[in-house]
Design a protein around this motif. Sequence first.
Motif, PDB file in Angstrom:
ATOM      1  N   UNK A  21       0.841  -1.193   0.000  1.00  0.00           N
ATOM      2  CA  UNK A  21       0.000   0.000   0.000  1.00  0.00           C
ATOM      3  C   UNK A  21       0.870   1.234   0.000  1.00  0.00           C
ATOM      4  N   UNK A  22       0.350   2.296  -0.588  1.00  0.00           N
ATOM      5  CA  UNK A  22       1.023   3.592  -0.590  1.00  0.00           C
ATOM      6  C   UNK A  22      -0.023   4.642  -0.270  1.00  0.00           C
ATOM      7  N   UNK A  23       0.033   5.154   0.960  1.00  0.00           N
ATOM      8  CA  UNK A  23      -0.917   6.170   1.388  1.00  0.00           C
ATOM      9  C   UNK A  23      -0.376   7.544   1.043  1.00  0.00           C
ATOM     10  N   UNK A  24      -1.192   8.319   0.351  1.00  0.00           N
ATOM     11  CA  UNK A  24      -0.792   9.661  -0.073  1.00  0.00           C
ATOM     12  C   UNK A  24      -1.526  10.716   0.735  1.00  0.00           C
ATOM     13  N   UNK A  25      -0.811  11.736   1.157  1.00  0.00           N
ATOM     14  CA  UNK A  25      -1.436  12.850   1.863  1.00  0.00           C
ATOM     15  C   UNK A  25      -0.853  14.147   1.322  1.00  0.00           C
ATOM     16  N   UNK A  26      -1.572  15.222   1.550  1.00  0.00           N
ATOM     17  CA  UNK A  26      -1.126  16.499   1.020  1.00  0.00           C
ATOM     18  C   UNK A  26      -1.877  16.844  -0.250  1.00  0.00           C
ATOM     19  N   UNK A  27      -1.246  17.627  -1.110  1.00  0.00           N
ATOM     20  CA  UNK A  27      -1.920  18.149  -2.294  1.00  0.00           C
ATOM     21  C   UNK A  27      -1.838  17.194  -3.489  1.00  0.00           C
ATOM     22  N   UNK A  28      -2.474  16.011  -3.357  1.00  0.00           N
ATOM     23  CA  UNK A  28      -2.519  15.105  -4.504  1.00  0.00           C
ATOM     24  C   UNK A  28      -3.651  15.541  -5.421  1.00  0.00           C
ATOM     25  N   UNK A  71      -3.428  -0.596  -8.505  1.00  0.00           N
ATOM     26  CA  UNK A  71      -4.751   0.014  -8.424  1.00  0.00           C
ATOM     27  C   UNK A  71      -4.678   1.235  -7.510  1.00  0.00           C
ATOM     28  N   UNK A  72      -5.728   2.054  -7.568  1.00  0.00           N
ATOM     29  CA  UNK A  72      -5.775   3.262  -6.736  1.00  0.00           C
ATOM     30  C   UNK A  72      -7.175   3.444  -6.220  1.00  0.00           C
ATOM     31  N   UNK A  73      -7.280   3.641  -4.904  1.00  0.00           N
ATOM     32  CA  UNK A  73      -8.549   3.918  -4.260  1.00  0.00           C
ATOM     33  C   UNK A  73      -8.626   5.418  -3.994  1.00  0.00           C
ATOM     34  N   UNK A  74      -9.453   6.108  -4.773  1.00  0.00           N
ATOM     35  CA  UNK A  74      -9.520   7.571  -4.675  1.00  0.00           C
ATOM     36  C   UNK A  74     -10.049   8.019  -3.317  1.00  0.00           C
ATOM     37  N   UNK A  75     -11.031   7.313  -2.787  1.00  0.00           N
ATOM     38  CA  UNK A  75     -11.617   7.695  -1.510  1.00  0.00           C
ATOM     39  C   UNK A  75     -10.594   7.623  -0.380  1.00  0.00           C
ATOM     40  N   UNK A  76      -9.655   6.679  -0.485  1.00  0.00           N
ATOM     41  CA  UNK A  76      -8.650   6.504   0.564  1.00  0.00           C
ATOM     42  C   UNK A  76      -7.316   7.149   0.195  1.00  0.00           C
ATOM     43  N   UNK A  77      -7.219   7.718  -1.008  1.00  0.00           N
ATOM     44  CA  UNK A  77      -5.942   8.280  -1.476  1.00  0.00           C
ATOM     45  C   UNK A  77      -4.802   7.273  -1.310  1.00  0.00           C
ATOM     46  N   UNK A  78      -5.071   6.064  -1.691  1.00  0.00           N
ATOM     47  CA  UNK A  78      -4.103   4.993  -1.485  1.00  0.00           C
ATOM     48  C   UNK A  78      -3.921   4.184  -2.763  1.00  0.00           C
ATOM     49  N   UNK A  79      -2.667   3.932  -3.096  1.00  0.00           N
ATOM     50  CA  UNK A  79      -2.331   3.081  -4.233  1.00  0.00           C
ATOM     51  C   UNK A  79      -1.918   1.714  -3.709  1.00  0.00           C
ATOM     52  N   UNK A  80      -2.244   0.688  -4.464  1.00  0.00           N
ATOM     53  CA  UNK A  80      -1.915  -0.675  -4.067  1.00  0.00           C
ATOM     54  C   UNK A  80      -1.096  -1.363  -5.163  1.00  0.00           C
ATOM     55  N   UNK A  95       9.349   1.235  -3.730  1.00  0.00           N
ATOM     56  CA  UNK A  95       9.041   2.641  -3.494  1.00  0.00           C
ATOM     57  C   UNK A  95       7.812   3.056  -4.295  1.00  0.00           C
ATOM     58  N   UNK A  96       6.988   3.908  -3.694  1.00  0.00           N
ATOM     59  CA  UNK A  96       5.938   4.526  -4.480  1.00  0.00           C
ATOM     60  C   UNK A  96       6.335   5.963  -4.785  1.00  0.00           C
ATOM     61  N   UNK A  97       5.773   6.491  -5.849  1.00  0.00           N
ATOM     62  CA  UNK A  97       6.136   7.822  -6.307  1.00  0.00           C
ATOM     63  C   UNK A  97       4.934   8.494  -6.954  1.00  0.00           C
ATOM     64  N   UNK A  98       4.954   9.819  -6.942  1.00  0.00           N
ATOM     65  CA  UNK A  98       3.875  10.609  -7.531  1.00  0.00           C
ATOM     66  C   UNK A  98       4.437  11.568  -8.577  1.00  0.00           C
ATOM     67  N   UNK A  99       3.748  11.645  -9.692  1.00  0.00           N
ATOM     68  CA  UNK A  99       4.154  12.485 -10.818  1.00  0.00           C
ATOM     69  C   UNK A  99       3.105  13.571 -11.024  1.00  0.00           C
ATOM     70  N   UNK A 100       3.433  14.819 -10.723  1.00  0.00           N
ATOM     71  CA  UNK A 100       2.481  15.925 -10.868  1.00  0.00           C
ATOM     72  C   UNK A 100       2.061  16.127 -12.317  1.00  0.00           C
ATOM     73  N   UNK A 113       7.624  13.160  -6.155  1.00  0.00           N
ATOM     74  CA  UNK A 113       7.572  12.803  -4.744  1.00  0.00           C
ATOM     75  C   UNK A 113       7.804  11.302  -4.594  1.00  0.00           C
ATOM     76  N   UNK A 114       8.485  10.950  -3.497  1.00  0.00           N
ATOM     77  CA  UNK A 114       8.839   9.551  -3.254  1.00  0.00           C
ATOM     78  C   UNK A 114       8.574   9.187  -1.802  1.00  0.00           C
ATOM     79  N   UNK A 115       8.196   7.934  -1.593  1.00  0.00           N
ATOM     80  CA  UNK A 115       8.095   7.407  -0.247  1.00  0.00           C
ATOM     81  C   UNK A 115       9.443   6.882   0.214  1.00  0.00           C
ATOM     82  N   UNK A 116       9.465   6.357   1.435  1.00  0.00           N
ATOM     83  CA  UNK A 116      10.702   5.863   2.029  1.00  0.00           C
ATOM     84  C   UNK A 116      11.010   4.422   1.654  1.00  0.00           C
ATOM     85  N   UNK A 117      10.041   3.718   1.149  1.00  0.00           N
ATOM     86  CA  UNK A 117      10.263   2.352   0.703  1.00  0.00           C
ATOM     87  C   UNK A 117       9.847   1.308   1.714  1.00  0.00           C
TER      88      UNK A 117
END
Length: 124
Positions: A21-28, A71-80, A95-100, A113-117
């Motif tokens: 799982x990759x939980x995203x917070x902030x301005x996604x 997959x991505x759950x929009x309601x939970x802002x979480x990627x799997x 690692x999960x990552x986000x591309x603006x 943006x990158x997670x810690x792994x």
Amino acid sequence: QVQLVESGGGLVQAGDSLRLSCAASGRTGSNYAMGWFRQAPGKEREFVAAISLSNGEIHYADSVKGRFMVSYNTAKNTMYLQMNSLKPEDTAVYYCAADRGGFGGTRRGLYDYWGQGTQVTVSS
């Protein structure tokens, strides 16, 4: 700013399954793309999978096609990342990552943006 936190890694045997799982917070934003990368000891970080949050388009590395599913759950802002039929060569830090920009490509440089792994170890 976007914060990403991975979880779900562990030690499994060949043939087993894991779900990361990759939980995203902030301005996604809905126009982002999200990706999974992995890095094995002594190797470069490599692309695993990516998903566009705007149109749902998905890409996989050839090495995981047919075994992994992103997959991505929009309601939970979480990627799997559902990983099935795991092999010892899947052992790596994931690692999960986000591309603006929303491209969701295979190049690390596209991601902002990158997670810690999270460690995944597959024993034979």
